[in-house]
Write a protein that holds these residues in place. Structure first.
Motif, PDB file in Angstrom:
ATOM      1  N   LEU A  47     -11.438   3.462  -2.910  1.00  0.00           N
ATOM      2  CA  LEU A  47     -10.047   2.914  -2.990  1.00  0.00           C
ATOM      3  C   LEU A  47      -8.891   4.239  -3.022  1.00  0.00           C
ATOM      4  CD1 LEU A  47      -7.720   0.653  -2.327  1.00  0.00           C
ATOM      5  CD2 LEU A  47      -7.554   0.118  -4.785  1.00  0.00           C
ATOM      6  N   VAL A  48      -9.532   4.890  -4.485  1.00  0.00           N
ATOM      7  CA  VAL A  48      -8.692   6.497  -4.619  1.00  0.00           C
ATOM      8  C   VAL A  48      -9.349   7.444  -4.390  1.00  0.00           C
ATOM      9  CG1 VAL A  48      -6.434   7.117  -5.881  1.00  0.00           C
ATOM     10  CG2 VAL A  48      -6.637   5.219  -5.634  1.00  0.00           C
ATOM     11  N   SER A  49      -9.578   8.214  -3.630  1.00  0.00           N
ATOM     12  CA  SER A  49     -10.629   9.649  -4.219  1.00  0.00           C
ATOM     13  C   SER A  49      -9.657  10.284  -4.688  1.00  0.00           C
ATOM     14  CB  SER A  49     -11.217   9.454  -2.536  1.00  0.00           C
ATOM     15  OG  SER A  49      -9.816  10.327  -2.100  1.00  0.00           O
ATOM     16  N   GLY A  50      -8.463   9.990  -5.501  1.00  0.00           N
ATOM     17  CA  GLY A  50      -7.584  11.419  -6.024  1.00  0.00           C
ATOM     18  C   GLY A  50      -5.999  11.217  -5.836  1.00  0.00           C
ATOM     19  N   PHE A  51      -5.624  11.838  -7.007  1.00  0.00           N
ATOM     20  CA  PHE A  51      -3.957  11.716  -6.817  1.00  0.00           C
ATOM     21  C   PHE A  51      -3.725  12.111  -5.644  1.00  0.00           C
ATOM     22  CE2 PHE A  51       0.625  12.608  -8.178  1.00  0.00           C
ATOM     23  CZ  PHE A  51       0.699  11.900  -8.455  1.00  0.00           C
ATOM     24  N   SER A  52      -4.078  12.647  -4.764  1.00  0.00           N
ATOM     25  CA  SER A  52      -3.821  13.549  -3.912  1.00  0.00           C
ATOM     26  C   SER A  52      -3.256  12.068  -2.540  1.00  0.00           C
ATOM     27  CB  SER A  52      -4.888  14.268  -2.067  1.00  0.00           C
ATOM     28  OG  SER A  52      -6.132  13.756  -2.666  1.00  0.00           O
ATOM     29  N   ASP A  53      -4.511  10.978  -2.796  1.00  0.00           N
ATOM     30  CA  ASP A  53      -4.755   9.398  -2.251  1.00  0.00           C
ATOM     31  C   ASP A  53      -3.167   9.056  -2.118  1.00  0.00           C
ATOM     32  OD1 ASP A  53      -6.878  10.743  -1.638  1.00  0.00           O
ATOM     33  OD2 ASP A  53      -7.307   8.332  -0.990  1.00  0.00           O
ATOM     34  N   ILE A  54      -3.055   8.429  -3.788  1.00  0.00           N
ATOM     35  CA  ILE A  54      -1.606   8.308  -4.169  1.00  0.00           C
ATOM     36  C   ILE A  54      -0.152   8.601  -3.273  1.00  0.00           C
ATOM     37  CG2 ILE A  54      -0.303   7.424  -5.662  1.00  0.00           C
ATOM     38  CD1 ILE A  54      -2.683   7.114  -7.603  1.00  0.00           C
ATOM     39  N   PHE A  55      -0.093  10.051  -3.576  1.00  0.00           N
ATOM     40  CA  PHE A  55       0.398  10.927  -3.123  1.00  0.00           C
ATOM     41  C   PHE A  55       0.866  11.040  -1.720  1.00  0.00           C
ATOM     42  CE2 PHE A  55       2.174  15.237  -1.527  1.00  0.00           C
ATOM     43  CZ  PHE A  55       3.446  15.263  -2.787  1.00  0.00           C
ATOM     44  N   VAL A  56       0.250  11.571  -1.146  1.00  0.00           N
ATOM     45  CA  VAL A  56      -0.207  10.639   0.266  1.00  0.00           C
ATOM     46  C   VAL A  56       0.566   9.266   0.636  1.00  0.00           C
ATOM     47  CG1 VAL A  56      -1.132  10.927   2.497  1.00  0.00           C
ATOM     48  CG2 VAL A  56      -1.428  12.357   1.494  1.00  0.00           C
ATOM     49  N   THR A  57      -0.238   8.205   0.362  1.00  0.00           N
ATOM     50  CA  THR A  57       0.622   7.276   1.251  1.00  0.00           C
ATOM     51  C   THR A  57       2.164   6.661   0.211  1.00  0.00           C
ATOM     52  OG1 THR A  57      -1.674   5.960  -0.090  1.00  0.00           O
ATOM     53  CG2 THR A  57       0.557   4.934   0.229  1.00  0.00           C
ATOM     54  N   LEU A  58       2.127   7.737  -0.715  1.00  0.00           N
ATOM     55  CA  LEU A  58       4.233   7.963  -0.889  1.00  0.00           C
ATOM     56  C   LEU A  58       5.255   8.646   0.102  1.00  0.00           C
ATOM     57  CD1 LEU A  58       6.065   6.563  -2.483  1.00  0.00           C
ATOM     58  CD2 LEU A  58       6.080   9.376  -4.106  1.00  0.00           C
ATOM     59  N   GLY A  59       4.629   9.327   0.617  1.00  0.00           N
ATOM     60  CA  GLY A  59       4.893  10.494   1.407  1.00  0.00           C
ATOM     61  C   GLY A  59       4.651   9.497   2.909  1.00  0.00           C
ATOM     62  N   LEU A  60       4.177   8.800   2.897  1.00  0.00           N
ATOM     63  CA  LEU A  60       3.607   7.681   4.438  1.00  0.00           C
ATOM     64  C   LEU A  60       5.025   6.440   4.523  1.00  0.00           C
ATOM     65  CD1 LEU A  60      -0.190   7.890   4.813  1.00  0.00           C
ATOM     66  CD2 LEU A  60       1.286   8.624   6.089  1.00  0.00           C
ATOM     67  N   ALA A  61       5.034   5.679   2.886  1.00  0.00           N
ATOM     68  CA  ALA A  61       5.733   4.870   2.587  1.00  0.00           C
ATOM     69  C   ALA A  61       7.384   5.307   2.721  1.00  0.00           C
ATOM     70  CB  ALA A  61       6.285   4.065   1.363  1.00  0.00           C
ATOM     71  N   LEU A  62       7.629   6.863   2.749  1.00  0.00           N
ATOM     72  CA  LEU A  62       8.803   7.271   3.070  1.00  0.00           C
ATOM     73  C   LEU A  62       8.981   7.876   4.478  1.00  0.00           C
ATOM     74  CD1 LEU A  62       9.166   9.842  -0.122  1.00  0.00           C
ATOM     75  CD2 LEU A  62      10.239   7.089  -0.015  1.00  0.00           C
ATOM     76  N   PHE A  63       8.308   7.848   5.026  1.00  0.00           N
ATOM     77  CA  PHE A  63       8.551   8.648   5.999  1.00  0.00           C
ATOM     78  C   PHE A  63       8.720   6.855   7.003  1.00  0.00           C
ATOM     79  CE2 PHE A  63       6.328   9.673  10.276  1.00  0.00           C
ATOM     80  CZ  PHE A  63       7.090  11.089  10.948  1.00  0.00           C
ATOM     81  N   THR A  64       7.440   5.928   6.975  1.00  0.00           N
ATOM     82  CA  THR A  64       7.712   5.106   7.892  1.00  0.00           C
ATOM     83  C   THR A  64       9.241   4.103   7.543  1.00  0.00           C
ATOM     84  OG1 THR A  64       6.253   3.892   6.986  1.00  0.00           O
ATOM     85  CG2 THR A  64       4.978   4.581   8.190  1.00  0.00           C
ATOM     86  N   GLY A  65       9.069   4.105   6.461  1.00  0.00           N
ATOM     87  CA  GLY A  65      10.528   3.047   6.039  1.00  0.00           C
ATOM     88  C   GLY A  65      11.419   4.129   6.448  1.00  0.00           C
ATOM     89  N   ALA A  66      11.770   5.887   6.640  1.00  0.00           N
ATOM     90  CA  ALA A  66      12.820   6.073   7.386  1.00  0.00           C
ATOM     91  C   ALA A  66      13.141   5.889   8.306  1.00  0.00           C
ATOM     92  CB  ALA A  66      12.873   7.009   6.828  1.00  0.00           C
ATOM     93  N   LEU A  67      11.477   5.675   9.338  1.00  0.00           N
ATOM     94  CA  LEU A  67      11.560   6.171  11.177  1.00  0.00           C
ATOM     95  C   LEU A  67      11.958   4.489  11.013  1.00  0.00           C
ATOM     96  CD1 LEU A  67      10.588   7.139  12.793  1.00  0.00           C
ATOM     97  CD2 LEU A  67       8.473   6.398  12.523  1.00  0.00           C
ATOM     98  N   ALA A  68      11.119   2.892  10.467  1.00  0.00           N
ATOM     99  CA  ALA A  68      11.878   1.846  10.648  1.00  0.00           C
ATOM    100  C   ALA A  68      13.489   1.835  11.021  1.00  0.00           C
ATOM    101  CB  ALA A  68      10.768   1.152   9.834  1.00  0.00           C
ATOM    102  N   TYR A  69      13.907   1.876   9.873  1.00  0.00           N
ATOM    103  CA  TYR A  69      15.151   2.188   9.792  1.00  0.00           C
ATOM    104  C   TYR A  69      16.543   3.142  10.644  1.00  0.00           C
ATOM    105  CZ  TYR A  69      19.819   2.926   7.932  1.00  0.00           C
ATOM    106  OH  TYR A  69      20.879   2.385   7.398  1.00  0.00           O
ATOM    107  N   LEU A  70      15.654   4.077  11.268  1.00  0.00           N
ATOM    108  CA  LEU A  70      16.317   4.770  12.060  1.00  0.00           C
ATOM    109  C   LEU A  70      15.728   4.193  13.733  1.00  0.00           C
ATOM    110  CD1 LEU A  70      16.086   8.286  11.147  1.00  0.00           C
ATOM    111  CD2 LEU A  70      17.365   7.388  10.810  1.00  0.00           C
ATOM    112  N   THR A  71      15.042   3.704  14.195  1.00  0.00           N
ATOM    113  CA  THR A  71      14.819   3.350  15.465  1.00  0.00           C
ATOM    114  C   THR A  71      14.759   1.356  15.338  1.00  0.00           C
ATOM    115  OG1 THR A  71      12.183   2.340  14.223  1.00  0.00           O
ATOM    116  CG2 THR A  71      12.654   4.604  15.375  1.00  0.00           C
TER     117      THR A  71
END
Length: 352
Positions: A47-71
């Motif tokens: 599920l998680v190979s390292g903290f980088s997985d959590i870090f990237v997932t947080l970034g994905l949530a922020l990016f796609t959430g903002a993209l959804a709001y803008l579109t």
């Protein structure tokens, strides 16, 4: 650990003598034999190979959430289409190239939800019907075929996603889409039947998903391949589909305190199944209902003021005791099964 080829090269180059190489091999065998073996009954899940997985997932949530709001201002159909395409493109890097587990799961879930939502809005617009991508709207609705079409399109695109990226949870996502399509089709053909027999229908569908999960489990009894991850997610999907209608049928129209013993008996049966197949998903799904049943019993015997902590204490103690004794309990249960069946189950821990 030094490989055999390195030892051969060391002898060839005069770094080691033949006797020294032999002694090293003997030492390695002794250390391997003395090593503490990894528990055989652990559910391995990447599920998680390292903290980088959590870090990237947080970034994905922020990016796609903002993209959804803008579109969103461009229309819901466009917004979900953009999210689906974005999830696929991001998977090309984070899944296909980086092989990151948690981001891959998050992107697949986003992709499946976006495809289903986009298809629902698109088919509704084509047919001139205002619908929402809510699975509960399938039942008793004259627009069930819209959800069937959206589910089938989701099934097809998740299948393409799996062939491209091989994310284990994709099989569960496709199976969920297929279940929605089947129930939606029955609802379109016989809406009255589905309204009356919805719980048994969901239960049968859940048992079908459970059977599929067991097929993957039995094909990989040592849980060493991708099949075990696929089976885990299928079990996680099947569990609420089995537990919810079963408990809901028992408690329908009755005081929970009167049916609490039956609910706890169902929970115990699910626990036995979970231990036998070495999967904890069904047990976890039943914890909510078991907690509700225990709380009702505590209230009935006069512990109303301490119901919540007593319920949490009882369930916590049960989970901890079962976790501590998982393997011996499982060994005892497997001994009660026919030998040929026990040896086919995951992690057959019976002695030969």
């Amino acid at each position: 650990m030094i490989s055999e080829s390195v030892l051969v090269q060391a002898v060839t180059r005069g770094i080691l003598t033949d006797q020294q190489a032999t002694d090293l091999r003997s030492l390695a065998r002794q250390m391997n034999a003395a090593a503490i073996p990894e528990p055989e009954d652990d559910e391995k899940l990447r599920l998680v190979s390292g903290f980088s997985d959590i870090f990237v997932t947080l970034g994905l949530a922020l990016f796609t959430g903002a993209l959804a709001y803008l579109t969103e201002r461009l229309g819901l159909t466009t917004m979900w289409a953009v999210l689906a395409v974005t999830a696929w493109l991001l998977a090309e890097f984070f899944t296909l190239r980086r092989r990151m587990a948690l981001p891959s799961i998050a992107l697949l879930v986003l992709f499946a939800v976006a495809v289903f939502s986009c298809a629902t809005y698109l088919l509704g617009a084509v047919l001139g019907v205002a619908v929402e991508p809510d699975v509960s709207e399938i039942l008793g609705s004259g627009d069930s075929l819209i959800f069937v079409g959206a589910a089938l399109l989701t099934l097809a695109l998740t299948a393409l996603h799996y062939f491209r990226f091989r994310v284990p949870i994709t099989i569960a996502a496709g199976t969920a889409a297929l279940a929605v399509a089947v129930i939606g089709l029955i609802s379109a053909v016989a809406p009255g039947f589905v309204e009356v027999y919805l719980k048994p229908l969901v239960l049968l569908t859940g048992l079908g998903v459970f059977a599929l999960a067991m097929r993957f489990d039995l094909a990989d009894p040592q849980r060493a391949t991708r099949r075990t991850d696929i089976a885990f997610w299928l079990h996680l999907l099947a569990a609420p589909m089995i537990v919810h209608p079963l408990i809901a049928q028992l408690s329908e129209g009755a005081d929970m305190s009167t049916v609490a013993p039956a609910v706890l008996a169902v929970f115990l049966a699910l626990g036995i199944v979970a231990v036998v197949i070495d999967r904890r998903a069904m047990l976890v799904s039943g914890l909510v209902y078991a907690g509700y049943a225990l709380g009702s019993l505590f209230q009935r015997v006069g512990f109303a003021d301490t119901t919540t902590p007593l319920t949490a204490l009882a369930l916590g103690a049960f989970v901890l005791l079962l976790s501590a004794g998982w393997r011996p309990v499982r060994t005892g249960l497997l001994k009660l099964l026919p030998s040929h069946l026990a040896h086919r189950l995951p992690h057959p821990i019976l002695s030969s």
